[in-house]
Every structure is written in C-alpha cells, then in structure tokens.
Design a protein around this motif. Structure first.
Motif, PDB file in Angstrom:
ATOM      1  N   HIS A  33      50.804  97.207 -20.105  1.00 50.21           N
ATOM      2  CA  HIS A  33      50.612  96.653 -21.454  1.00 50.21           C
ATOM      3  C   HIS A  33      49.577  97.431 -22.256  1.00 50.21           C
ATOM      4  O   HIS A  33      49.433  97.196 -23.454  1.00 50.21           O
ATOM      5  CB  HIS A  33      50.259  95.164 -21.385  1.00 50.21           C
ATOM      6  N   SER A  64      53.299  85.573 -27.557  1.00 48.20           N
ATOM      7  CA  SER A  64      53.810  85.542 -26.181  1.00 48.20           C
ATOM      8  C   SER A  64      54.199  84.134 -25.749  1.00 48.20           C
ATOM      9  O   SER A  64      53.650  83.573 -24.788  1.00 48.20           O
ATOM     10  CB  SER A  64      52.763  86.132 -25.238  1.00 48.20           C
ATOM     11  N   TRP A 218      42.762  79.080 -27.083  1.00 51.84           N
ATOM     12  CA  TRP A 218      42.318  80.450 -26.844  1.00 51.84           C
ATOM     13  C   TRP A 218      43.534  81.373 -26.818  1.00 51.84           C
ATOM     14  O   TRP A 218      43.507  82.477 -27.371  1.00 51.84           O
ATOM     15  CB  TRP A 218      41.562  80.520 -25.507  1.00 51.84           C
ATOM     16  N   TYR A 219      44.612  80.906 -26.183  1.00 49.03           N
ATOM     17  CA  TYR A 219      45.805  81.745 -25.991  1.00 49.03           C
ATOM     18  C   TYR A 219      46.411  82.150 -27.326  1.00 49.03           C
ATOM     19  O   TYR A 219      46.952  83.244 -27.468  1.00 49.03           O
ATOM     20  CB  TYR A 219      46.830  80.965 -25.162  1.00 49.03           C
ATOM     21  N   LEU A 220      46.338  81.257 -28.320  1.00 47.55           N
ATOM     22  CA  LEU A 220      46.991  81.498 -29.606  1.00 47.55           C
ATOM     23  C   LEU A 220      45.989  81.780 -30.719  1.00 47.55           C
ATOM     24  O   LEU A 220      46.331  81.674 -31.904  1.00 47.55           O
ATOM     25  CB  LEU A 220      47.872  80.290 -29.961  1.00 47.55           C
ATOM     26  N   ASP A 221      44.763  82.145 -30.374  1.00 45.81           N
ATOM     27  CA  ASP A 221      43.711  82.398 -31.358  1.00 45.81           C
ATOM     28  C   ASP A 221      43.994  83.719 -32.084  1.00 45.81           C
ATOM     29  O   ASP A 221      43.851  84.804 -31.515  1.00 45.81           O
ATOM     30  CB  ASP A 221      42.353  82.461 -30.627  1.00 45.81           C
ATOM     31  N   LEU A 224      41.510  86.604 -32.055  1.00 44.57           N
ATOM     32  CA  LEU A 224      41.501  87.462 -30.869  1.00 44.57           C
ATOM     33  C   LEU A 224      42.767  88.308 -30.784  1.00 44.57           C
ATOM     34  O   LEU A 224      42.748  89.440 -30.308  1.00 44.57           O
ATOM     35  CB  LEU A 224      41.384  86.603 -29.599  1.00 44.57           C
ATOM     36  N   TYR A 239      41.952  94.145 -24.936  1.00 44.84           N
ATOM     37  CA  TYR A 239      42.669  93.327 -23.975  1.00 44.84           C
ATOM     38  C   TYR A 239      42.451  91.855 -24.299  1.00 44.84           C
ATOM     39  O   TYR A 239      41.328  91.390 -24.399  1.00 44.84           O
ATOM     40  CB  TYR A 239      42.198  93.620 -22.549  1.00 44.84           C
ATOM     41  N   HIS A 240      43.558  91.137 -24.490  1.00 49.93           N
ATOM     42  CA  HIS A 240      43.464  89.689 -24.675  1.00 49.93           C
ATOM     43  C   HIS A 240      44.224  89.006 -23.540  1.00 49.93           C
ATOM     44  O   HIS A 240      43.648  88.307 -22.738  1.00 49.93           O
ATOM     45  CB  HIS A 240      44.009  89.283 -26.049  1.00 49.93           C
ATOM     46  N   HIS A 241      45.527  89.247 -23.487  1.00 50.95           N
ATOM     47  CA  HIS A 241      46.313  88.776 -22.352  1.00 50.95           C
ATOM     48  C   HIS A 241      47.352  89.857 -22.064  1.00 50.95           C
ATOM     49  O   HIS A 241      47.557  90.755 -22.880  1.00 50.95           O
ATOM     50  CB  HIS A 241      46.982  87.434 -22.667  1.00 50.95           C
ATOM     51  N   THR A 242      47.993  89.778 -20.904  1.00 53.08           N
ATOM     52  CA  THR A 242      49.009  90.763 -20.547  1.00 53.08           C
ATOM     53  C   THR A 242      50.273  90.475 -21.346  1.00 53.08           C
ATOM     54  O   THR A 242      50.876  89.420 -21.195  1.00 53.08           O
ATOM     55  CB  THR A 242      49.307  90.687 -19.035  1.00 53.08           C
ATOM     56  N   ALA A 243      50.653  91.407 -22.192  1.00 57.08           N
ATOM     57  CA  ALA A 243      51.843  91.210 -23.019  1.00 57.08           C
ATOM     58  C   ALA A 243      53.087  91.092 -22.132  1.00 57.08           C
ATOM     59  O   ALA A 243      53.175  91.752 -21.095  1.00 57.08           O
ATOM     60  CB  ALA A 243      52.018  92.383 -23.968  1.00 57.08           C
ATOM     61  N   PRO A 244      54.044  90.257 -22.531  1.00 51.84           N
ATOM     62  CA  PRO A 244      55.318  90.186 -21.807  1.00 51.84           C
ATOM     63  C   PRO A 244      56.143  91.428 -22.118  1.00 51.84           C
ATOM     64  O   PRO A 244      57.009  91.424 -22.995  1.00 51.84           O
ATOM     65  CB  PRO A 244      55.963  88.901 -22.337  1.00 51.84           C
ATOM     66  N   VAL A 245      55.850  92.520 -21.418  1.00 55.18           N
ATOM     67  CA  VAL A 245      56.304  93.853 -21.803  1.00 55.18           C
ATOM     68  C   VAL A 245      57.828  93.996 -21.857  1.00 55.18           C
ATOM     69  O   VAL A 245      58.360  94.666 -22.741  1.00 55.18           O
ATOM     70  CB  VAL A 245      55.693  94.948 -20.894  1.00 55.18           C
TER      71      VAL A 245
END
Lengths: 365, 365
Positions: A33, A64, A218-221, A224, A239-245
C-alpha cells in the motif's frame, strides 16, 4: 475448490455484474500500500473519481468500506452535538441518514416525503433557518426515484449540501461542483460496475475547513485520510491504515473502462436501457412504482401484480434463469420489485432477457 | 490496460502475497449479497474464522473494513463515557488503541512498555481496580513482538479482554476461548494470505450482553451486524449493508486453503521460516530488534547497521529484486527494518531470497 461456480445475472439493486476490466484487475499481482506503483494507481483512481463526481475537489478518494461507511464518514466529519442536520427523506437511505446523523450527535430535522416521489427542494431548504448540513439522496435505491440536487444546491444558503450518489455515480449525470454538493459519498457496486467494498467520496475545501476537528471515528477521520491519499499535495503519503489494494486496483480499472467509453456514452447507455425496460414492463401490463418524470434509468421499481407471490417469482427467476432481481424496501417488501440495469448490464440484451424471464416467471410461479 | 503488470515479493509488514486460491476466488462470478449461495459462502467464512480464532463464538464474522475498522468496532461496541479502558502499549497499535478508545468516550489508562519488549500482564492487570476493558496487542506489527495473552486472560478479573490479532491470526497459535479473549479483531492481509479489506472479528456472548446498546457507529454496530451474518441463528438474514462479496469469497477460499493444509502445519511453517530468517540475519552480523523469546515468526524486526541508509536499501531491493520490506515504525522509522514472512511467503525459498537480496543491497546501496 471442487464446487462448481455459478454465474448470476445480477439485476437487483446491487451488486451488479462487474466490468470485465474490473474483474481482471482483482487477479493482478498485489502491491504494497506504500509501493510507488500503488500510489500511482490510487492517484489514478482519485482522478477518475473526480471526473465521475464532476468535481475538482482535492479530497476525492475511495474510502475503505462500503457505501454505508461513506454515509457514516459524511456525517461524523460534518456534524456533532449542537449542529442541525436537515435530512430529506423519501426512502430507506434517507431514513438511514437520520439515524447516522443522530449517532453523530446532530439535532436531526427530518423532512418526510412520500416514498416513490422525489424530494421537494423548497420544503427541504426551508425546514430550518440555520442548519449546518442539508442532506439528500440523489438516486434512492429503495424506490428508484431521482431527485433534483441542483435545485437544492441553489437554495442551500450557508448550509453544507451532503449527497448520497450511490445509485447514480457512473451511470447518471452527476455534477458536484456545478450543483453545489459539498460532501458526497457513493458505492462501487452499482453503475460503476466494480465489486462492493469501497465508498467513492468527495469533500470540498470549504466543507473540509468547517469539518469536525476530532470526529468520533478514527477510521473515517478525513483530517487523517487526506495524508493517506496525498490530498495535501505532493507524492508523500502518511500511513493511516492499510489500503484494500486489490479493490483499489479494480476500481482504477473500472474507472478506466468507463472513462474510455466516455461518460456521455455510458450515461446514454443507462438511459436507453432503463427506458426500454420501463416501456417493456408497462407493455406487459405492469405498473411502475416511481413517479413519472423522476424514474431512475439505473434502477426501476415496478408493482407486483395482484395475486402474484413476489418471493415465488424471484425464486423462479433465480432457479430457472440464475437471474436476480430485488424485492421492495421497507413496507413495499412484497408489493414492489426492484430491477437494476447498471454498469455492464445496461444494454439491450439485458432488457430482452429480464422482460422475457419475468413474463415466464409471473405466468408459472 | 497496456501497462505491464509488476509482480512484487511482499516481505513487508503487510500486505503479504496471497494464497493462489484466495486470488482465484476474486475472479469468480460475483454473487448478490442476499443470494443463498453467498450466504453459504459467508457461513463457511465465519466457520473458518471460528477455527482460526479458536472460539465457538456465534458472533464471529468478517467486518467490511480493514483491520483498523476492526479495532474501531471493538472499542465503540464495548466502551463509552464513564467506562475505563486499560490499554497495554508496547508499540504503534497499542498507541492507536488508546486514541480509538478515547474517541469512543472511554477513560483511557495507558500502560506503557518499552517498544521491542512484550507486555507485562501483571502490571497491565493491576493498572486500575475496575476497568470495563483491558486491551492488548497479541503480535505487535510495529515491533515484531509477541505478548502472552493467556497470562493476561488469567488476571483479567471482571474486565473484558480485547485483543488485536492482526499479525497472528492464521500463522500463530491463537486460542481465544482458552485464553479468555472476549473481543478480538484481525486483518486478512498478513498470515491469512488474503488481500486487505476485511477485519476478522469475534465477540463472546457475555461481552455482547455487556456491549454499548446504541454505539456511535452505525456501520460497525454489532447489534445490527448479528442479523447480517445470521448470528442470531437460522438462515434468515437482515439487510444491514451490502457485503463486499468478492472479498468475502476470497477470504472463504483462503480459509479453505489454510484449514486444508492444517493449522498445526501452517503454524509450523511460519515458525520455521521466521526462525531461519532470524538466524540468517544474525549470521550476517545484524542485530535483531525484538527481545529474544518474544520474537514473532511472522514479522521480524532487525536493526539497520550503523552507516547504512535504510531507505536506500529498501529502494535497491524494490528496484533490483521487486522485493518489498518495511521500514520501522514511529521513532524507529530509519533505524529498524520489518521483514514479514506470512501466508504463502512463509517458506524456505523466501528465507534464501530475502537474505541474499538484503546482503547485496547492504553492500551496494
């Protein structure tokens, strides 16, 4: 796996069958990612989404999660305790907006309309003197109704206009900047012809400035997430979260397909298929549910004839033709069918197939 | 697309390369999210996840977001204003837990440990007399450290034990019921060998009874999600959101692959590859970062030798070998590398490839 695979003709309210380019991309070698090649692919997807949204917003990206995660992102980043959200309700997804806004702490002013009819922009815009957000659904998946978002945009005043475009993006005209949409979310599994799992999202700079600074999610902020897609400019990513590549690769390929065909051509294809289906259904003696003049081409609602068992017809279609249509939503579960012709399924062959299969199913089920 | 595709050897902290069965399933014909065939597939995925979690929990399911969405679901459903959450912190994901718990309204008691060392169960369990939740990371992706969750489970008292198993599930022993894990979340893109995009999740009946009844997130509300996967029993499903059907198909296929090989065999394969890599790195004169006795086999952390440019080595690996390893996390960004051997990559060939490539890169970069 030794289990045989089953192909379904997906003519329900979504997911639709996918463009072959989008399916093929799911099988491509996976990328990290933070890989430069993935960042190029994400940039391409964001740029494609800008074109589909009709916007120049830097913060245009695939979230995501599914379309419902997009709805949640729209509200948790725009309203909190003390904020008023006016929500136009003319179907299930308007109802859901009220619930999501309430959980975000907003004071919700719900403006109900009859299901099957479009929203009334003047009534919605005058429902409260000073809302922070006015929210509406462009294409109601639950009823097959199109509403006039441009008209609402002209009346929004200082409010932020928040729009659900789940069943319009990629198949219907959508002009976020011209219409005054400040925050929009959508899904990939309808007219875009990509598997479900991402929520195309856009937010204007002005709306971003007025966002909730410390949202409950946090996930949808979005504060960020801007760094995650490089919306702050440059190629540097945070880096925020691992993108669904794999899903992002599929979206990028699906967008290439749609933009390669041309947005005008794609919209014309959806319009023609929807119109032919609606005429054909009426020729069979069936009555459409959505009000004339506000019918979605991408998703048609039709009343189940008296004395016909809705579920038996759908089961017959699935078993004999491996063909899915949808039941109605809410109180119309057993009295309305929903028939989608979206993405690659928006074509004349689909119309002939659905009409023929439905005729047999009604006669025999 | 005319652009050539690039294969990457993914030895970073995730995503890993995927099992071929999981990739193939992404290309299968898509199913509607309410199709009986999809419901069978979802049931199969949930049952497979129960085996990987080591649990009989009815509410074991893949959430429709990445591992970070799983973390958010764990907290928003278990803590709210007035609740105390004790969080063991020995790396980046413990820090993130504190932030997510704070946004859920909890009073957070943070118990810090040195990064690179496991958590101290006694210190964590005695940090507060009456927490609602005690949270810890089983396998810290940021540091490569394994912590003793079973020991924490024995000391948890009336608290709910909330565990991050993102980098352990599918590769390391994980016994949620035996260890006393009440709420667990994970990711698909590490040892499970499936693309990122879903969060394997489990919650016990007892924890579900004590959940937040009206959580701030609608998308991640476990009270609504139970009906979505039929956790309330029977084959009847309630529509909540459109499941990411292609990703769920891929997960089901990946789980079949792992369970067909056998969990013991898969864990032994991860253990052997990790040990061989760690011995090989030390034979090269490199120093490991994680404390001896607590090193993850799935993710190895190694110190960048003095005078070596971490980023230059990673760029060399990517360009010459199309091989990705990860930088360190937080303050160790330029002084530590993270090398994952997860899912299909946990094998002797990976060890030889990484050691040989790294040796050349350090010499030449």
């Amino acid at each position: 796996m030794s289990t045989p695979l089953t192909f379904r003709h997906l003519f329900g309210p979504g997911p639709s069958n996918c463009y072959p380019e989008a399916v093929a991309a799911l099988g491509h070698p996976i990328l990290g990612h933070l890989d430069p090649l993935f960042i190029e692919m994400m940039d391409s997807a964001c740029e494609g989404l800008r074109q589909l949204w009709g916007t120049a917003n830097a913060r245009t990206l695939p979230l995501s999660g599914t379309g419902s995660a997009g709805m949640e992102a729209a509200f948790v980043n725009s309203v909190g305790p003390g904020d008023v959200a006016v929500v136009a309700v003319n179907g299930l997804f308007g109802v859901r907006m009220c619930e999501v806004a309430r959980r975000a702490g907003a004071e919700v002013v719900r403006v109900d309309h009859e299901w099957g009819r479009p929203i009334d922009p003047e009534r919605v815009a005058s429902a409260h003197p000073n809302p922070k957000v006015i929210a509406a659904v462009h294409a109601e998946t639950s009823t097959g109704v199109l509403s006039d978002i441009a008209a609402l945009g002209r009346l929004k005043g200082d409010a932020l206009l928040l729009v659900d475009a789940v069943t319009s993006i990629g198949g219907l005209e959508l002009l976020a900047d011209d219409w005054g949409i400040d925050i929009g979310y959508a899904g990939t599994q309808k007219c875009l012809g990509v598997a479900p799992g991402l929520a195309p999202f856009t937010i204007s700079d002005a709306a971003f400035e007025r966002r909730i600074q410390d949202p409950q999610s946090w996930y949808l902020d979005l504060g960020l997430l801007g760094g995650y897609v490089g919306a702050a400019g440059g190629s540097k990513r945070t880096y925020h979260h691992t993108a669904p590549v794999a899903m992002v690769a599929s979206l990028a390929a699906g967008l290439d397909r749609v933009l390669g065909e041309g947005l005008d051509a794609v919209q014309a294809r959806h319009a023609a298929a929807g119109l032919a289906l609606q005429e054909g259904l009426q020729d069979m003696g069936l009555e459409l549910f959505a009000e004339e003049g506000s019918r979605l081409p991408s998703l048609t609602t039709v009343k189940v004839p008296d004395g016909v068992d809705s579920a038996a017809v759908r089961a017959y279609l699935l078993e004999r033709f491996s063909l899915e249509i949808g039941s109605g939503a809410g109180e119309f579960a057993s009295t309305v069918w929903r028939i989608g012709m979206m993405g690659p399924n928006a074509n004349p062959a689909s119309v002939v197939l659905v009409l023929g299969a439905l005729k047999e199913a009604i006669a025999k089920a």
